[in-house]
Design a protein around this motif. Structure first.
Motif, PDB file in Angstrom:
ATOM      1  N   LYS A 129       0.835  -1.205   0.000  1.00 26.71           N
ATOM      2  CA  LYS A 129       0.000   0.000   0.000  1.00 26.71           C
ATOM      3  C   LYS A 129       0.870   1.256   0.000  1.00 26.71           C
ATOM      4  O   LYS A 129       0.603   2.209  -0.735  1.00 26.71           O
ATOM      5  N   ILE A 130       1.922   1.235   0.801  1.00 28.91           N
ATOM      6  CA  ILE A 130       2.837   2.388   0.852  1.00 28.91           C
ATOM      7  C   ILE A 130       3.507   2.588  -0.497  1.00 28.91           C
ATOM      8  O   ILE A 130       3.595   3.712  -1.007  1.00 28.91           O
ATOM      9  N   LEU A 131       3.955   1.485  -1.118  1.00 26.58           N
ATOM     10  CA  LEU A 131       4.589   1.586  -2.441  1.00 26.58           C
ATOM     11  C   LEU A 131       3.601   2.101  -3.480  1.00 26.58           C
ATOM     12  O   LEU A 131       3.951   2.923  -4.341  1.00 26.58           O
ATOM     13  N   ASP A 132       2.360   1.635  -3.415  1.00 31.16           N
ATOM     14  CA  ASP A 132       1.333   2.110  -4.346  1.00 31.16           C
ATOM     15  C   ASP A 132       1.112   3.610  -4.165  1.00 31.16           C
ATOM     16  O   ASP A 132       0.960   4.356  -5.155  1.00 31.16           O
ATOM     17  N   ASP A 133       1.056   4.056  -2.907  1.00 27.76           N
ATOM     18  CA  ASP A 133       0.874   5.483  -2.632  1.00 27.76           C
ATOM     19  C   ASP A 133       2.037   6.307  -3.189  1.00 27.76           C
ATOM     20  O   ASP A 133       1.832   7.384  -3.749  1.00 27.76           O
ATOM     21  N   ILE A 134       3.243   5.782  -3.048  1.00 28.92           N
ATOM     22  CA  ILE A 134       4.426   6.489  -3.560  1.00 28.92           C
ATOM     23  C   ILE A 134       4.364   6.576  -5.076  1.00 28.92           C
ATOM     24  O   ILE A 134       4.596   7.633  -5.673  1.00 28.92           O
ATOM     25  N   VAL A 135       4.031   5.459  -5.711  1.00 26.57           N
ATOM     26  CA  VAL A 135       3.944   5.439  -7.174  1.00 26.57           C
ATOM     27  C   VAL A 135       2.839   6.387  -7.644  1.00 26.57           C
ATOM     28  O   VAL A 135       3.012   7.143  -8.608  1.00 26.57           O
ATOM     29  N   THR A 136       1.706   6.372  -6.966  1.00 27.85           N
ATOM     30  CA  THR A 136       0.595   7.248  -7.333  1.00 27.85           C
ATOM     31  C   THR A 136       0.985   8.708  -7.166  1.00 27.85           C
ATOM     32  O   THR A 136       0.687   9.558  -8.021  1.00 27.85           O
ATOM     33  N   ALA A 137       1.669   9.003  -6.083  1.00 28.47           N
ATOM     34  CA  ALA A 137       2.096  10.386  -5.834  1.00 28.47           C
ATOM     35  C   ALA A 137       3.095  10.836  -6.891  1.00 28.47           C
ATOM     36  O   ALA A 137       3.026  11.977  -7.385  1.00 28.47           O
ATOM     37  N   ALA A 139       3.365   9.657  -9.937  1.00 25.33           N
ATOM     38  CA  ALA A 139       2.648   9.777 -11.208  1.00 25.33           C
ATOM     39  C   ALA A 139       1.863  11.078 -11.244  1.00 25.33           C
ATOM     40  O   ALA A 139       1.837  11.778 -12.276  1.00 25.33           O
ATOM     41  N   ALA A 140       1.247  11.446 -10.140  1.00 20.37           N
ATOM     42  CA  ALA A 140       0.496  12.695 -10.083  1.00 20.37           C
ATOM     43  C   ALA A 140       1.435  13.882 -10.208  1.00 20.37           C
ATOM     44  O   ALA A 140       1.104  14.876 -10.876  1.00 20.37           O
ATOM     45  N   ARG A 143       2.396  14.317 -13.837  1.00 22.88           N
ATOM     46  CA  ARG A 143       1.310  14.850 -14.638  1.00 22.88           C
ATOM     47  C   ARG A 143       1.185  16.369 -14.442  1.00 22.88           C
ATOM     48  O   ARG A 143       0.878  17.091 -15.390  1.00 22.88           O
ATOM     49  N   THR A 144       1.404  16.826 -13.239  1.00 22.08           N
ATOM     50  CA  THR A 144       1.262  18.263 -12.979  1.00 22.08           C
ATOM     51  C   THR A 144       2.435  19.045 -13.549  1.00 22.08           C
ATOM     52  O   THR A 144       2.296  20.208 -13.900  1.00 22.08           O
ATOM     53  N   THR A 145       3.587  18.437 -13.667  1.00 24.29           N
ATOM     54  CA  THR A 145       4.743  19.121 -14.227  1.00 24.29           C
ATOM     55  C   THR A 145       4.719  19.087 -15.747  1.00 24.29           C
ATOM     56  O   THR A 145       5.370  19.894 -16.382  1.00 24.29           O
ATOM     57  N   LEU A 146       4.013  18.216 -16.336  1.00 28.89           N
ATOM     58  CA  LEU A 146       3.946  18.151 -17.788  1.00 28.89           C
ATOM     59  C   LEU A 146       2.895  19.031 -18.280  1.00 28.89           C
ATOM     60  O   LEU A 146       2.398  19.769 -18.732  1.00 28.89           O
TER      61      LEU A 146
END
Length: 146
Positions: A129-137, A139-140, A143-146
């Motif tokens: 769950k922690i790794l998923d949260d890190i990956v999601t963060a 990725a987000a 997306r905001t920098t692009l």
């Protein structure tokens, strides 16, 4: 996540102590039985040697003394056989006590293993769950920098 702790660890340690104590008591009982077996072997050897020594003797006093000694050996052999039978019963009783102690310890060890496996599974879920949260963060953030 917190470190694994088995709530019944003290009880498991007590069961291990009881098993060790039962092993020592069984070893002592086996030692008594083995001592009696050794005594019986010695009596048999003494009787055979005494029997062999009386052949060719003509002195009635010596022959009578040998005969009394053989009777005494036979009496002691009978006593030792009775003691050995009793000792063997004690050994079997102590062996049963040890088997029960082993069974009780193994039950708790199996429970501990199951609890550890559950804890490890939960820990893995939390790590995922922690790794998923890190990956999601990340990725987000990308997306905001692009």
């Amino acid at each position: 996540m917190k470190k694994f702790a088995f709530k019944l660890q003290k009880l498991l340690e007590l069961r291990q102590f009881e098993e060790d104590k039962a092993k020592a008591v069984l070893a002592q009982a086996i030692g008594v039985a083995e001592g009696l077996k050794a005594e019986l072997r010695q009596i048999a050897e003494d009787r055979a040697a005494t029997n062999a020594s009386r052949s060719g003797l003509a002195d009635p006093v010596t022959m009578q003394a040998i005969e009394r000694y053989i009777i005494r050996l036979d009496t002691r052999r009978e006593q030792a056989l009775q003691e050995l039978a009793q000792a063997e019963l004690v050994v079997e009783e102590k062996r049963a006590i040890l088997a029960e102690a082993v069974k009780q310890r193994k039950i708790l060890e199996k429970l501990r293993e199951n609890k550890y496996a559950e804890w490890k599974k939960e820990r893995q879920k939390e790590d995922d769950k922690i790794l998923d949260d890190i990956v999601t963060a990340k990725a987000a953030a990308l997306r905001t920098t692009l």
